[in-house]
Write an enzyme that holds these catalytic residues in place. Structure first.
Site, PDB file in Angstrom:
ATOM      1  N   ASP A  39      36.936 -44.980 -30.349  1.00  0.00           N
ATOM      2  CA  ASP A  39      35.564 -45.351 -30.712  1.00  0.00           C
ATOM      3  C   ASP A  39      34.680 -45.291 -29.469  1.00  0.00           C
ATOM      4  O   ASP A  39      35.180 -45.280 -28.339  1.00  0.00           O
ATOM      5  CB  ASP A  39      35.508 -46.755 -31.319  1.00  0.00           C
ATOM      6  CG  ASP A  39      36.085 -47.815 -30.387  1.00  0.00           C
ATOM      7  OD1 ASP A  39      37.045 -47.490 -29.666  1.00  0.00           O
ATOM      8  OD2 ASP A  39      35.588 -48.952 -30.381  1.00  0.00           O
ATOM      9  N   GLU A  40      33.392 -45.256 -29.701  1.00  0.00           N
ATOM     10  CA  GLU A  40      32.391 -45.387 -28.641  1.00  0.00           C
ATOM     11  C   GLU A  40      32.752 -44.634 -27.373  1.00  0.00           C
ATOM     12  O   GLU A  40      32.809 -45.197 -26.285  1.00  0.00           O
ATOM     13  CB  GLU A  40      32.176 -46.883 -28.338  1.00  0.00           C
ATOM     14  CG  GLU A  40      31.688 -47.640 -29.564  1.00  0.00           C
ATOM     15  CD  GLU A  40      31.389 -49.107 -29.305  1.00  0.00           C
ATOM     16  OE1 GLU A  40      32.030 -49.689 -28.409  1.00  0.00           O
ATOM     17  OE2 GLU A  40      30.517 -49.649 -29.994  1.00  0.00           O
ATOM     18  N   VAL A  41      33.025 -43.335 -27.532  1.00  0.00           N
ATOM     19  CA  VAL A  41      33.232 -42.505 -26.338  1.00  0.00           C
ATOM     20  C   VAL A  41      31.836 -42.146 -25.841  1.00  0.00           C
ATOM     21  O   VAL A  41      31.233 -41.182 -26.296  1.00  0.00           O
ATOM     22  CB  VAL A  41      34.046 -41.237 -26.681  1.00  0.00           C
ATOM     23  CG1 VAL A  41      34.427 -40.499 -25.410  1.00  0.00           C
ATOM     24  CG2 VAL A  41      35.285 -41.602 -27.471  1.00  0.00           C
TER      25      VAL A  41
END
Ligand code: NAG
Ligand code: NAG
Ligand code: NAG
Ligand code: NAG
Ligand code: NAG
Length: 634
Positions: free
Chosen positions: A281-283
């Site tokens: 997530d949230e790269v």
């Protein structure tokens, strides 16, 4: 073979003997409870006759309730051990029906009830409980098959003895498993050894946790970040060469790192797991380094996920790989189909705010259903509405979970294999560097409310006893005419659940105390430093004030300061059964210590201001520092 009717009845009874045993056991308990409460009522009315004041009555009521409650809880605990082993889910449902008193019994009780009592019943509509309205189908509630509780261990990891209490508790509330996000609490070894926190679990601890989960029949899904949110590894100098952006430890460079070691070590300690969650997530930083710059973002992401999933499948062919879905929301269906991502991973669609479709639109759902055979969902019971909160708003989280039930009921049929289940997340930090948010023991009531909700597919007063008994709440102490929860007036559940004895209850109560004291301290600080005219930063900077006024402004200070010191000390007692000393210290430093310092500063300033005995003539000299702003008045 044919049986006549009585024979058949006997055989049926014989087959159901465990159920019958449990039922009769419970009936005895209930009868005993009724009898006991009648005795209590007599005792209390005697007290009333003696015309003692209300406080005495209230105290006695509290005491007797607590004693009775603890005794009952002990007994129920023992019975439960046996009962949970025997009772299957189906049986449980049947039991809950049998537990309901018969019509005659209800009529009898109704007749005996006073007007007050009737009012009490009337007062438990969903609206009066403050349950957010969501348009669910009352005839056909959607119940997610897997109901997983997320334990975010990257902050405030509980000690083993707390897991021992927590697992049976969430099992009773309907959980089928846990998602363990270890981050730096995992006992990495070899080349990865330095990634582990100094107080990380040992391999033995991990095996104990898995054993405890198994004893409670909870499935364990390990989570290891393999793309973004790898701050815990990339912050170290030894691993900084794997960063996407040299100055930032947030994301791996997918061209330089395969995450193979991470996976191997985690899987070694979870040999029997059916699922592995690889995060992703949230790269936030992607396609920025020299190697990656030439590649399109969506391909970079998909390729890395494929690499990691391939590694998992090559070594562990039966393990299914889960990823957070947020990066997939903006990736085209074509790109996903080209790389065949649908055969490699299962997306876990997460939204923690109330309005699910605002974040994952119906078109995104359609795309997912075209690409993936199945999907998971993720709601939250804490850690979603502010990084520095210390107790979750149960009402907001309930709305999030109820709306998920609605969305799941609608979307499940679009996937070939339906939806796998829901993970109720409980974030403990927003990322590796953030402070602690709501701690687990302060969030057990919210967890209970939300877990029971997804277990039954709704929440209303018919689940009152399940809810209160799971949290070890005294059943009799609810004031007449007042519902057992009222989420509008009491969204943190402090008022209604302060007498419940669930594991961690003393910390839950402490957050209420802290809230009250914090409100007072903030108001005091605001008045003293900003609203009143004698201890502002100007007065302090120029050492210029009227001692009489300073005395006035500091008259409340010792009391508030003492309160803060006391609450810091109580926090140790309230947390020692749940956390190690590092977590206790971290939480006190983040939540209480700043007030202590600020109050001490005021104390020190007041001493300085009062020690002046002669004051210079006005005007006071212009402040030199204003020159920095281009304001040159001297
Ligand atoms: C609670 O909700 C369920 C499912 O919608 C419904 O069957 C039941 O009648 C409700 N009970 C009460 C007391 O509202
Ligand atoms: C771990 O850190 C220590 C101290 O910084 C260092 O000496 C050691 O080489 C590191 N170990 C590995 C495996 O990198
Ligand atoms: C943790 O704190 C408690 C309470 O102050 C203390 O008794 C104990 O020795 C500490 N434990 C460790 C390992 O330092
Ligand atoms: C207040 O003064 C005392 C005594 O000089 C000092 O030890 C303390 O650090 C000061 N506190 C703050 C917050 O400045
Ligand atoms: C204020 O005056 C007192 C007494 O003269 C002195 O001790 C103190 O250092 C002064 N404080 C500041 C901030 O100038």
């Amino acid at each position: 073979m044919h049986f006549n009717y009585p024979q058949r009845f006997c055989v049926a009874a014989y087959r159901k003997k465990t159920t019958l045993l449990v039922v009769s056991g419970l009936s005895v308990l209930i009868l005993f409870g009724l009898e006991y409460s009648r005795l209590e009522e007599n005792k209390i009315s005697e007290l009333m006759k003696e015309e003692r004041d209300a406080q005495v009555v209230a105290d006695a009521l509290m005491k007797s309730i607590n004693v009775k409650f603890i005794e009952t809880a002990k007994r129920i605990n023992k019975d439960q051990d046996v009962a949970t082993k025997i009772v299957t889910e189906l049986d449980e449902e049947r039991l809950s029906k049998l537990e309901q008193p018969s019509r005659d019994e209800i009529a009898r009780r109704r007749a005996a009830e006073t007007v007050d009592n009737n009012q009490f019943e009337i007062l438990e509509t969903e609206q009066q409980l403050g349950i957010p309205y969501v348009n669910l189908d009352p005839k056909n509630p959607y119940i997610p098959k897997k109901r997983i509780v997320h334990l975010d261990l990257k902050g405030a990891p509980p000690i083993l003895s707390y897991f021992r209490k927590l697992f049976p508790l969430i099992k009773v509330m309907g959980a089928t498993g846990v998602l363990l996000e270890y981050e730096d609490m995992f006992p990495f070894s070899g080349a990865l050894k330095n990634i582990s926190a100094k107080n990380a679990f040992t391999a033995y601890d991990v095996s104990e946790i898995l054993k405890l989960a198994e004893e409670s029949k909870l499935e364990v899904i390990p989570l290891v970040q393999t793309f973004g949110h790898v701050e815990f590894a990339l912050k170290h100098s030894e691993f900084s060469h794997l960063r996407e952006v040299p100055g930032s430890p947030q994301a791996l460079c997918p061209s330089r790192a395969s995450s193979l070691n991470f996976i191997r070590e985690v899987m070694d300690l979870h040999p029997n797991t059916k699922y592995l969650h690889i995060g992703c997530d949230e790269v936030f930083q992607m396609g920025e380094c020299d190697v990656c710059r030439l590649e399109m973002h969506e391909n970079l992401f998909l390729k890395h996920v494929k690499t990691v999933a391939d590694i998992v499948h090559a070594r562990y062919p039966h393990v299914r790989v889960i990823v957070w879905d947020d990066m997939l929301r903006h990736i085209s269906q074509q790109a996903m189909l080209e790389i065949n991502i649908g055969n490699l991973v299962e997306p876990m669609v997460w939204v923690y705010a109330e309005d699910i479709y605002r974040f994952v639109q119906p078109t995104v759902w359609d795309k997912y259903a075209d690409v993936f055979k199945t999907a998971w969902t993720a709601s939250a019971f804490k850690g979603a509405f502010g990084e520095t909160l210390y107790v979750p708003n149960a009402k907001r989280h309930l709305e999030n979970n109820l709306r998920w039930l609605d969305v799941m009921a609608t979307q499940a049929s679009a996937f070939k294999q339906g939806l796998m289940g829901i993970v109720i997340t409980g974030w403990q930090r927003y990322d590796h560097f953030s402070v602690l948010c709501e701690l687990l023991p302060a969030s057990i009531p919210s967890l209970a409310l939300n877990l029971i909700t997804v277990t039954y597919g709704y929440f209303n007063s018919s689940l009152k006893e399940k809810f209160l008994s799971a949290l070890s709440c005294p059943m009799q102490n609810m004031a007449y005419g007042s519902p057992f929860i009222s989420l509008d007036a009491d969204p943190f559940l402090w008022d209604k659940l302060s007498r419940c004895m669930f594991p961690g209850n003393s910390f839950f109560r402490l957050t209420n105390r802290l809230h009250n004291l914090e409100t007072e301290a903030r108001e005091y600080l605001d008045i003293t430093k900003r609203q009143k005219g004698w201890m502002t930063s100007y007065n302090v900077r120029h050492n210029y004030s009227l001692p009489l006024r300073v005395d006035e402004l500091t008259s409340d200070l010792p009391r508030i300061y003492h309160g803060m010191v006391m609450i810091a000390r109580s926090a140790v007692d309230a947390m020692v059964d749940v956390f190690d000393n590092y977590t206790i210290s971290e939480w006190i430093e983040q939540r209480i210590y700043p007030y202590i310092i600020e109050l001490e500063q005021i104390q020190n300033q007041s001493i300085a201001l009062k020690s002046v005995n002669h004051w210079p003539a006005r005007p006071l000299p212009p402040l030199r520092d204003l020159q920095r702003l281009g304001v040159t008045l001297n």
